[in-house]
Write an enzyme that holds these catalytic residues in place. Structure first.
Site, PDB file in Angstrom:
ATOM      1  N   SER A 113     -93.253  13.845-105.562  1.00  0.00           N
ATOM      2  CA  SER A 113     -94.461  13.091-105.259  1.00  0.00           C
ATOM      3  C   SER A 113     -95.711  13.954-105.134  1.00  0.00           C
ATOM      4  O   SER A 113     -96.096  14.625-106.076  1.00  0.00           O
ATOM      5  CB  SER A 113     -94.214  12.274-104.001  1.00  0.00           C
ATOM      6  OG  SER A 113     -95.259  11.373-103.800  1.00  0.00           O
ATOM      7  N   HIS A 114     -96.294  13.978-103.938  1.00  0.00           N
ATOM      8  CA  HIS A 114     -97.561  14.669-103.724  1.00  0.00           C
ATOM      9  C   HIS A 114     -97.378  16.154-103.420  1.00  0.00           C
ATOM     10  O   HIS A 114     -98.354  16.866-103.230  1.00  0.00           O
ATOM     11  CB  HIS A 114     -98.289  13.997-102.564  1.00  0.00           C
ATOM     12  CG  HIS A 114     -97.411  13.887-101.361  1.00  0.00           C
ATOM     13  ND1 HIS A 114     -96.357  12.987-101.307  1.00  0.00           N
ATOM     14  CD2 HIS A 114     -97.368  14.585-100.218  1.00  0.00           C
ATOM     15  CE1 HIS A 114     -95.729  13.129-100.165  1.00  0.00           C
ATOM     16  NE2 HIS A 114     -96.322  14.094 -99.480  1.00  0.00           N
ATOM     17  N   ASP A 278    -101.269  10.113-106.959  1.00  0.00           N
ATOM     18  CA  ASP A 278    -100.532  11.342-106.641  1.00  0.00           C
ATOM     19  C   ASP A 278     -99.620  11.768-107.787  1.00  0.00           C
ATOM     20  O   ASP A 278     -99.670  11.194-108.885  1.00  0.00           O
ATOM     21  CB  ASP A 278     -99.729  11.163-105.346  1.00  0.00           C
ATOM     22  CG  ASP A 278     -98.570  10.202-105.507  1.00  0.00           C
ATOM     23  OD1 ASP A 278     -98.656   9.310-106.371  1.00  0.00           O
ATOM     24  OD2 ASP A 278     -97.561  10.352-104.777  1.00  0.00           O
ATOM     25  N   ASP A 280     -96.523  11.326-108.682  1.00  0.00           N
ATOM     26  CA  ASP A 280     -95.665  10.362-109.378  1.00  0.00           C
ATOM     27  C   ASP A 280     -96.310   8.986-109.516  1.00  0.00           C
ATOM     28  O   ASP A 280     -95.645   8.027-109.940  1.00  0.00           O
ATOM     29  CB  ASP A 280     -94.305  10.249-108.675  1.00  0.00           C
ATOM     30  CG  ASP A 280     -94.427   9.787-107.236  1.00  0.00           C
ATOM     31  OD1 ASP A 280     -95.446  10.090-106.592  1.00  0.00           O
ATOM     32  OD2 ASP A 280     -93.497   9.116-106.752  1.00  0.00           O
ATOM     33  N   ASP A 282     -97.506   6.730-107.342  1.00  0.00           N
ATOM     34  CA  ASP A 282     -97.312   5.582-106.447  1.00  0.00           C
ATOM     35  C   ASP A 282     -98.354   5.509-105.330  1.00  0.00           C
ATOM     36  O   ASP A 282     -98.465   4.495-104.658  1.00  0.00           O
ATOM     37  CB  ASP A 282     -95.880   5.534-105.888  1.00  0.00           C
ATOM     38  CG  ASP A 282     -95.466   6.804-105.176  1.00  0.00           C
ATOM     39  OD1 ASP A 282     -96.283   7.755-105.112  1.00  0.00           O
ATOM     40  OD2 ASP A 282     -94.322   6.856-104.691  1.00  0.00           O
ATOM     41  N   ARG A 283     -99.128   6.582-105.134  1.00  0.00           N
ATOM     42  CA  ARG A 283    -100.149   6.537-104.079  1.00  0.00           C
ATOM     43  C   ARG A 283    -101.522   6.254-104.667  1.00  0.00           C
ATOM     44  O   ARG A 283    -101.743   6.432-105.865  1.00  0.00           O
ATOM     45  CB  ARG A 283    -100.221   7.879-103.360  1.00  0.00           C
ATOM     46  CG  ARG A 283     -98.973   8.221-102.624  1.00  0.00           C
ATOM     47  CD  ARG A 283     -99.173   9.459-101.780  1.00  0.00           C
ATOM     48  NE  ARG A 283     -97.955   9.710-101.024  1.00  0.00           N
ATOM     49  CZ  ARG A 283     -97.911  10.367 -99.882  1.00  0.00           C
ATOM     50  NH1 ARG A 283     -99.015  10.867 -99.367  1.00  0.00           N
ATOM     51  NH2 ARG A 283     -96.771  10.534 -99.260  1.00  0.00           N
ATOM     52  N   LYS A 378     -94.363   1.529-104.134  1.00  0.00           N
ATOM     53  CA  LYS A 378     -95.808   1.449-104.007  1.00  0.00           C
ATOM     54  C   LYS A 378     -96.395   1.804-105.369  1.00  0.00           C
ATOM     55  O   LYS A 378     -95.737   2.444-106.187  1.00  0.00           O
ATOM     56  CB  LYS A 378     -96.322   2.356-102.896  1.00  0.00           C
ATOM     57  CG  LYS A 378     -95.901   3.815-102.959  1.00  0.00           C
ATOM     58  CD  LYS A 378     -96.342   4.502-101.676  1.00  0.00           C
ATOM     59  CE  LYS A 378     -96.057   5.987-101.679  1.00  0.00           C
ATOM     60  NZ  LYS A 378     -94.729   6.304-101.161  1.00  0.00           N
TER      61      LYS A 378
END
Ligand code: VG1
Ligand code: CO
Length: 545
Positions: A113-114, A278, A280, A282-283, A378
């Site tokens: 992710s982030h 982010d 991937d 999702d944010r 998300k």
């Protein structure tokens, strides 16, 4: 193609955290490390055998190698069909959609992710179930248990799949479909939003925007959807090229890490709207000219305005959910709409059952995550398109929309302080010390504020009655403000203590203050209550969002 069985022994600590198994790349590169975890998925998730698996990642360092490993193992374990994003790429929400669209039995996301990427940074793997969402705790626990007793894994003799050409091929008995990562996702977005209306806004001379892909996966998605389909001027998407190390940055859309984008919104000539996603995808972070929308407010505003957006006009809003540390702004909207509002532990997996059971339509987290029942993750670009659609319908600035919302519902001032990479033992002791004091706290007065309740948050899932304990320390004050402490479950170095602070202000004339000054008394209380400096040796947080 020979199926081979390779002897292996368990590794310590392959228990997934808040969002999958995240470790340094170097740890994943150890022989058998990734393989043990993947075999544990196949051993415990029987429907995958003879079924369909979706595979893709955020393009970070080791994404390709891991994709090849997983495909060989999937074929050797008897998976019938693998759907893979071209180049091994898929954003997390796009993968969720593909699982649902193809009624796959599961999916594997390769992402941390982030977290930063590169040979010395982080990698991650997450298993999603047939509903498209992150596996529930019962599933991740079963996978983890299997990693503790594993003695071998199945794979194919060294063979590589061509990941770069769209089309269908076979690997042993398994069919592999390499698909365009964006097409299906873009089509889904068109069913939810008024693209014509957004197109007019993006082409108007009175509106300017930037989207920061932070050299991560959404570069591919945003360039197609915003620039090619919706006609935003070329250059609207910045840092668009996905890079294995994200250009050396943290692909984390917040005020600290997306400072380049933030500066584009500042001053008299700042753009009207800016957003970032982010690693991937999702944010999301939403900004207006000289204006930051907290993720908690964004969720509340999305719910309050859903009736203006085509995809949600058609459906009844079932209810909403927020993670426990997310501000209570959305609770007030739910109250007004007369719908349920659920408070779940941190992590998207806790929304899955509520979404599947039709108990909620929208959900979100303070950590820059918002989403709806269109997928089971998300979804960063979804939130950006929602805001664009809203701006196009309302013809108002971001700031006006948010301030009007506060006037109607009150403002939940919000801030989060992260103390990263602190000593694990010290962090655990700090939490234990707080836990020991919980019973004594209600009724106590601290710096003029009275504690109403103090607990160790536990969640009983209303759909399957599963219970999750120790999900964070919650301290509520009589004036509606809250302080929450929890330890991160996604970090890869030491422990990260997160302190979440929230204060409610109903009076419109007091809604224009600086967050830092409103929150200062609570920051001070939070530090004292938990003895943060004494216990961690830190007198200030590393990141404030
Ligand atoms: C963090 C956030 C949490 C989020 C998780 C995964 O977890 O706080 O809200 O769901 O990251 O986000 P933690 O345990 O570090 O606080 V991401 O974009 O992985 O996919
Ligand atoms: Co993410």
């Amino acid at each position: 193609m020979q199926i081979v069985k390779i002897d292996s022994t368990p590794f310590n600590g392959q228990r997934p955290g808040t969002s999958g198994l995240r470790r340094k790349v170097k740890i994943f590169q150890q022989p058998h490390y990734l393989e043990n975890f993947v075999q544990s998925i196949f051993d415990t998730q029987q429907p995958l055998i003879g079924g369909t698996l979706v595979v893709g990642g955020d393009g970070r360092y080791y994404n390709r190698e891991a994709t090849q490993t997983i495909l060989r193992m999937a074929a050797a374990n008897g998976v019938a069909r693998a759907i893979v994003g071209q180049g091994g790429l898929l954003s997390t929400p796009a993968l969720s959609h593909l699982i649902r669209k193809h009624q796959a039995q599961g999916g594997i996301v390769l992402s941390a992710s982030h977290n930063p990427g590169g040979p010395n940074e982080d990698f991650g793997i997450k298993f999603n179930t047939a509903n498209g969402g992150p596996a529930a705790e019962t599933v991740t626990e079963a996978i983890y248990q299997r990693t503790t007793e594993i003695s071998d894994y199945k794979t194919l003799d060294n063979i590589e799949t061509d990941l770069d050409h769209i089309g269908t091929s076979r690997l042993s008995g398994m069919q592999i479909e390499i698909i365009d990562p964006v097409t299906d996702y873009a089509a889904l977005m068109q069913t939810l939003f008024d693209f014509d209306c957004i197109r007019r806004l993006l082409r108007s001379n009175h509106f300017s925007m930037r989207f920061d892909a932070m050299h991560a996966i959404t570069g591919v998605y945003a360039t197609h959807i915003l620039e090619e389909v919706l006609g935003a001027p070329a250059g609207t998407v910045i840092n668009r090229r996905p890079l294995p190390d994200f250009g050396g940055g943290h692909p984390d859309p917040n005020l600290v890490h997306a400072h380049e984008l933030v500066s584009m919104t500042q001053g008299h000539n700042g753009v009207d709207f800016a957003a970032a996603s982010d690693g991937d995808g999702d944010r999301n972070m939403i900004l207006g000219q000289n204006f930051f929308v907290t993720p908690s407010d964004s969720l509340a505003i999305i719910v309050a305005n859903a009736h203006l957006i085509p995809g949600y006009q058609k459906q009844k809003i079932d209810g909403v959910a927020r993670s426990m540390p997310t501000s209570q702004a959305v609770d007030r909207v739910a109250g007004k709409l007369g719908i349920d509002c659920f408070e779940t532990p941190t992590g998207w997996k806790f929304f899955g059952n509520l979404l599947d059971a039709g108990r909620i339509t929208f959900c979100g987290e303070e950590s820059f995550g918002t989403g709806s029942n269109h997928v089971r993750e998300k979804d960063g670009l979804w939130a950006v398109l929602f805001w664009l659609n809203l701006l196009a319908v309302k013809q108002q600035s971001v700031a006006t929309i948010v301030q009007d919302h506060w006037r109607e519902f009150g403002r939940n001032y919000y801030t989060r302080h992260d103390y990263e990479a602190v000593d694990k033992t010290a962090a655990t002791q700090l939490m234990q010390h707080l836990r020991n004091r919980l019973e004594a706290l209600p009724g106590a007065q601290i710096e003029g504020h009275t504690i109403e309740y103090a607990d160790d948050f536990a969640y009983a899932d209303p759909v399957d009655n599963s219970c999750s304990q120790h999900q964070g320390i919650r301290i509520g004050f009589t004036d509606g403000s809250r302080i929450i402490y929890r330890l991160s479950g996604t970090g890869t170095q030491g422990a990260t203590l997160r302190v979440y602070l929230e204060a409610y202000e109903a009076a419109p004339e007091k809604q224009q203050q600086a967050t830092a000054s409103v929150m200062a008394p609570f920051v001070s209380i939070a530090r004292k209550l938990a003895q943060i400096a004494q216990k961690t040796g830190r007198d200030r947080p590393t990141v404030i969002t």
